[in-house]
Design a protein around this motif. Structure first.
Motif, PDB file in Angstrom:
ATOM      1  N   CYS A   1      -3.316  -9.936   1.629  1.00 49.25           N
ATOM      2  CA  CYS A   1      -2.380  -9.150   2.422  1.00 49.25           C
ATOM      3  C   CYS A   1      -2.049  -7.861   1.891  1.00 49.25           C
ATOM      4  O   CYS A   1      -1.469  -7.849   0.762  1.00 49.25           O
ATOM      5  CB  CYS A   1      -1.428 -10.078   3.000  1.00 49.25           C
ATOM      6  SG  CYS A   1      -0.425  -9.001   4.349  1.00 49.25           S
ATOM      7  N   LEU A   2      -2.435  -6.731   2.563  1.00 46.77           N
ATOM      8  CA  LEU A   2      -1.693  -5.337   2.223  1.00 46.77           C
ATOM      9  C   LEU A   2      -0.375  -5.341   3.116  1.00 46.77           C
ATOM     10  O   LEU A   2      -0.526  -5.386   4.397  1.00 46.77           O
ATOM     11  CB  LEU A   2      -2.765  -4.378   2.525  1.00 46.77           C
ATOM     12  CG  LEU A   2      -4.284  -4.412   2.267  1.00 46.77           C
ATOM     13  CD1 LEU A   2      -5.135  -3.324   2.510  1.00 46.77           C
ATOM     14  CD2 LEU A   2      -4.073  -4.480   0.494  1.00 46.77           C
ATOM     15  N   VAL A   3       0.571  -5.437   2.205  1.00 49.54           N
ATOM     16  CA  VAL A   3       1.932  -5.696   2.998  1.00 49.54           C
ATOM     17  C   VAL A   3       2.463  -4.360   3.526  1.00 49.54           C
ATOM     18  O   VAL A   3       3.381  -3.876   2.751  1.00 49.54           O
ATOM     19  CB  VAL A   3       2.875  -6.475   2.100  1.00 49.54           C
ATOM     20  CG1 VAL A   3       2.388  -7.778   2.006  1.00 49.54           C
ATOM     21  CG2 VAL A   3       2.932  -5.756   0.789  1.00 49.54           C
ATOM     22  N   ASP A   4       2.070  -3.748   4.602  1.00 55.67           N
ATOM     23  CA  ASP A   4       2.771  -2.510   5.050  1.00 55.67           C
ATOM     24  C   ASP A   4       3.902  -2.358   5.594  1.00 55.67           C
ATOM     25  O   ASP A   4       4.531  -1.462   5.525  1.00 55.67           O
ATOM     26  CB  ASP A   4       1.384  -1.765   5.995  1.00 55.67           C
ATOM     27  CG  ASP A   4       0.806  -2.715   7.022  1.00 55.67           C
ATOM     28  OD1 ASP A   4       1.437  -3.926   7.155  1.00 55.67           O
ATOM     29  OD2 ASP A   4       0.058  -2.542   7.825  1.00 55.67           O
ATOM     30  N   LEU A   5       4.170  -3.571   6.103  1.00 58.98           N
ATOM     31  CA  LEU A   5       5.607  -3.657   6.560  1.00 58.98           C
ATOM     32  C   LEU A   5       6.540  -3.580   5.481  1.00 58.98           C
ATOM     33  O   LEU A   5       7.676  -3.029   5.629  1.00 58.98           O
ATOM     34  CB  LEU A   5       5.909  -4.981   7.322  1.00 58.98           C
ATOM     35  CG  LEU A   5       5.267  -5.206   8.765  1.00 58.98           C
ATOM     36  CD1 LEU A   5       5.485  -6.703   9.246  1.00 58.98           C
ATOM     37  CD2 LEU A   5       5.379  -4.010   9.817  1.00 58.98           C
ATOM     38  N   HIS A   6       6.257  -3.924   4.267  1.00 61.61           N
ATOM     39  CA  HIS A   6       7.300  -3.935   2.931  1.00 61.61           C
ATOM     40  C   HIS A   6       6.997  -2.379   2.611  1.00 61.61           C
ATOM     41  O   HIS A   6       8.333  -1.847   2.154  1.00 61.61           O
ATOM     42  CB  HIS A   6       6.640  -4.615   1.838  1.00 61.61           C
ATOM     43  CG  HIS A   6       6.994  -6.181   1.972  1.00 61.61           C
ATOM     44  ND1 HIS A   6       8.309  -6.573   1.973  1.00 61.61           N
ATOM     45  CD2 HIS A   6       6.048  -7.153   2.553  1.00 61.61           C
ATOM     46  CE1 HIS A   6       8.148  -8.015   2.081  1.00 61.61           C
ATOM     47  NE2 HIS A   6       6.582  -8.304   2.632  1.00 61.61           N
ATOM     48  N   ALA A   7       6.004  -1.506   2.894  1.00 58.90           N
ATOM     49  CA  ALA A   7       5.936  -0.377   2.356  1.00 58.90           C
ATOM     50  C   ALA A   7       6.939   0.863   3.263  1.00 58.90           C
ATOM     51  O   ALA A   7       7.593   1.298   2.577  1.00 58.90           O
ATOM     52  CB  ALA A   7       4.510   0.394   2.716  1.00 58.90           C
TER      53      ALA A   7
ATOM     54  N   PRO B   1       3.183   8.671   7.854  1.00 60.41           N
ATOM     55  CA  PRO B   1       2.213   8.058   8.665  1.00 60.41           C
ATOM     56  C   PRO B   1       0.700   8.135   8.273  1.00 60.41           C
ATOM     57  O   PRO B   1       0.022   7.267   8.007  1.00 60.41           O
ATOM     58  CB  PRO B   1       2.445   8.437   9.934  1.00 60.41           C
ATOM     59  CG  PRO B   1       3.796   8.836  10.072  1.00 60.41           C
ATOM     60  CD  PRO B   1       4.223   9.688   8.869  1.00 60.41           C
ATOM     61  N   ASP B   2       0.289   9.592   8.104  1.00 51.97           N
ATOM     62  CA  ASP B   2      -1.140   9.765   7.562  1.00 51.97           C
ATOM     63  C   ASP B   2      -1.324   9.286   6.080  1.00 51.97           C
ATOM     64  O   ASP B   2      -2.379   8.511   5.886  1.00 51.97           O
ATOM     65  CB  ASP B   2      -1.481  11.204   7.774  1.00 51.97           C
ATOM     66  CG  ASP B   2      -1.498  11.742   9.210  1.00 51.97           C
ATOM     67  OD1 ASP B   2      -1.694  10.829  10.144  1.00 51.97           O
ATOM     68  OD2 ASP B   2      -1.209  13.036   9.380  1.00 51.97           O
ATOM     69  N   LYS B   3      -0.288   9.317   5.344  1.00 48.17           N
ATOM     70  CA  LYS B   3      -0.428   8.848   4.058  1.00 48.17           C
ATOM     71  C   LYS B   3      -0.609   7.481   3.916  1.00 48.17           C
ATOM     72  O   LYS B   3      -1.144   6.566   3.190  1.00 48.17           O
ATOM     73  CB  LYS B   3       0.560   9.288   3.173  1.00 48.17           C
ATOM     74  CG  LYS B   3       0.395  10.910   2.582  1.00 48.17           C
ATOM     75  CD  LYS B   3       1.464  11.177   1.679  1.00 48.17           C
ATOM     76  CE  LYS B   3       1.307  12.702   1.140  1.00 48.17           C
ATOM     77  NZ  LYS B   3       2.462  13.245   0.401  1.00 48.17           N
ATOM     78  N   LEU B   4       0.181   6.699   4.850  1.00 47.00           N
ATOM     79  CA  LEU B   4       0.383   5.318   4.861  1.00 47.00           C
ATOM     80  C   LEU B   4      -0.939   4.537   5.317  1.00 47.00           C
ATOM     81  O   LEU B   4      -1.376   3.715   4.925  1.00 47.00           O
ATOM     82  CB  LEU B   4       1.410   4.829   5.662  1.00 47.00           C
ATOM     83  CG  LEU B   4       1.660   3.171   6.013  1.00 47.00           C
ATOM     84  CD1 LEU B   4       1.880   2.726   4.510  1.00 47.00           C
ATOM     85  CD2 LEU B   4       2.691   2.918   6.826  1.00 47.00           C
TER      86      LEU B   4
ATOM     87  N   PRO C   1       0.758  -1.039  -0.242  1.00 46.84           N
ATOM     88  CA  PRO C   1      -0.079  -0.013  -0.072  1.00 46.84           C
ATOM     89  C   PRO C   1       0.598   1.501   0.045  1.00 46.84           C
ATOM     90  O   PRO C   1       0.792   1.832   0.992  1.00 46.84           O
ATOM     91  CB  PRO C   1      -0.823  -0.050   1.154  1.00 46.84           C
ATOM     92  CG  PRO C   1       0.179  -1.047   2.267  1.00 46.84           C
ATOM     93  CD  PRO C   1       0.970  -1.827   1.320  1.00 46.84           C
ATOM     94  N   SER C   2       1.525   1.493  -1.102  1.00 44.97           N
ATOM     95  CA  SER C   2       2.400   2.591  -1.392  1.00 44.97           C
ATOM     96  C   SER C   2       1.983   3.630  -2.274  1.00 44.97           C
ATOM     97  O   SER C   2       2.765   4.297  -2.589  1.00 44.97           O
ATOM     98  CB  SER C   2       3.958   2.240  -1.371  1.00 44.97           C
ATOM     99  OG  SER C   2       3.985   1.348  -2.383  1.00 44.97           O
ATOM    100  N   GLY C   3       0.755   3.642  -2.444  1.00 44.74           N
ATOM    101  CA  GLY C   3       0.299   4.776  -3.474  1.00 44.74           C
ATOM    102  C   GLY C   3      -0.823   4.134  -4.046  1.00 44.74           C
ATOM    103  O   GLY C   3      -1.190   3.062  -3.997  1.00 44.74           O
TER     104      GLY C   3
END
Length: 345
Positions: free
Chosen positions: A50-56, A63-66, A21-23
């Motif tokens: 899975c939304l791999v937010d640890l990879h992001a 933080p707010d954008k993430l 989830p990087s954009g």
């Protein structure tokens, strides 16, 4: 690298895949991933997404954008047709076993294997000294994402196949080192006419959410008029469409549009050429625009509706994490036992 583990016959068929989830997600994400994720729900195989937010966070994230991007990616999954009752949908950081197994696999993977990962080289270029350690090591976390669920199949784009091969090597080495047959050898699933969608401005480059030109991509948040305009303005050449795929060999922009049409319509590229052979792009583009709008505009509208209620998205992701945890935790615990870690009874 290490010899691959034995076949997966002893393991329950299970699909795992994820998106960072990087954009904003694009047509490439839809055709290369989401569309196939939805189709897999109907094949009688357990599906975990899975939304791999640890990879992001391997690169700095606001933080707010993430948070916004994670919810937007979840909305895209749901709007594309992922049913949270039939599939497990969650964000990675809510299941801590991902990070725990990721560290274990950091100790299994070899530096030589990681040095061969082409995506790290592509992302950092000559600036590798300033890259995060996480960006270098993230393929072992990706292996943990997959093997934490004993996944046997991983729908990926062609550019991610190398990471699934690394996952197989990590599974093989772990099994060999400890004399077990614990982790399966997952298979990459690469299907469809447009598993690698290219830029609308340069048919030799992958469609990317990070491209400075918004005209290079179709965003899943674009409305119908924007989608149609981008298709009309997509780069092409003056030649008519050929009768065979060989005629597209040195025409990357033409090949890209044909592949997109094929993927959206469910046809093979050969069938598309049989239908449009001899026609110019002045005729082909409006038809492509119509099918793109018919497919994507409802997804865009539904994403907007979902994003108006972020608490509901958070609830769905939380429930997904609650379903993922009972699958992941026993596999991690057994891994710790195999390693010789002392745990409470």
């Amino acid at each position: 690298m290490t010899q691959a583990p034995r076949p997966n016959a002893a393991f329950k068929p299970r699909i795992f895949s994820g998106i960072q989830p990087s954009g904003g997600l694009t047509l490439g994400n839809y055709l290369g991933a989401l569309k196939r994720f939805v189709e897999k729900q109907d094949e009688g195989i357990e599906t975990i997404y899975c939304l791999v937010d640890l990879h992001a966070i391997t690169v700095w994230q606001d933080p707010d954008k993430l948070r916004q991007q994670t919810r937007e990616a979840a909305a895209a999954f749901l709007a594309a047709g992922i049913d949270p009752k039939r599939s497990v949908l969650f964000n990675q950081s809510q299941v801590s076993a991902h990070a725990e197994l990721g560290w274990i696999f950091n100790c299994v993977a070899r530096l030589g294997w990681m040095n061969r990962m082409t995506q790290f080289k592509d992302k950092v270029g000559k600036n590798s000294e300033n890259a995060s350690l996480g960006l270098y090591a993230y393929p072992s976390l990706m292996a943990a994402d997959i093997l934490l669920y004993h996944a046997t199949m991983v729908p990926v784009g062609e550019d991610q196949k190398q990471h699934v091969e690394l996952t197989r090597d990590i599974a093989a080495k772990f099994n060999h080192d400890f004399g077990v047959d614990f982790f399966p050898a997952p298979e990459p699933v690469i299907e469809g006419a447009a598993t690698r969608v290219m830029s609308l401005r340069d048919g030799t480059r992958k469609m990317s959410k990070s491209d400075p030109s918004d005209a290079s991509r179709i965003n899943l948040t674009d409305d119908a008029d924007t989608i149609a305009a981008k298709i009309r303005k997509a780069k092409t050449d003056p030649e008519p469409l050929p009768e065979t795929l060989d005629g597209l060999k040195d025409r990357p922009e033409a090949r890209n549009l044909v592949n997109i049409y094929a993927a959206l319509s469910g046809k093979m590229p050969e069938a598309v050429l049989a239908e449009f052979a001899g026609q110019g792009f002045g005729l082909f583009k409006p038809v492509l625009a119509d099918i793109a709008v018919a497919t994507l505009a409802p997804i865009s509208a539904e994403m907007g509706r979902l994003m108006a209620d972020p608490a509901e998205i958070d609830r769905i992701l939380g429930e997904g994490a609650d379903r993922a945890e009972p699958i992941a935790r026993p596999i991690l615990n057994r891994t710790l036992d195999i390693l010789g870690m002392v745990r409470r009874g």
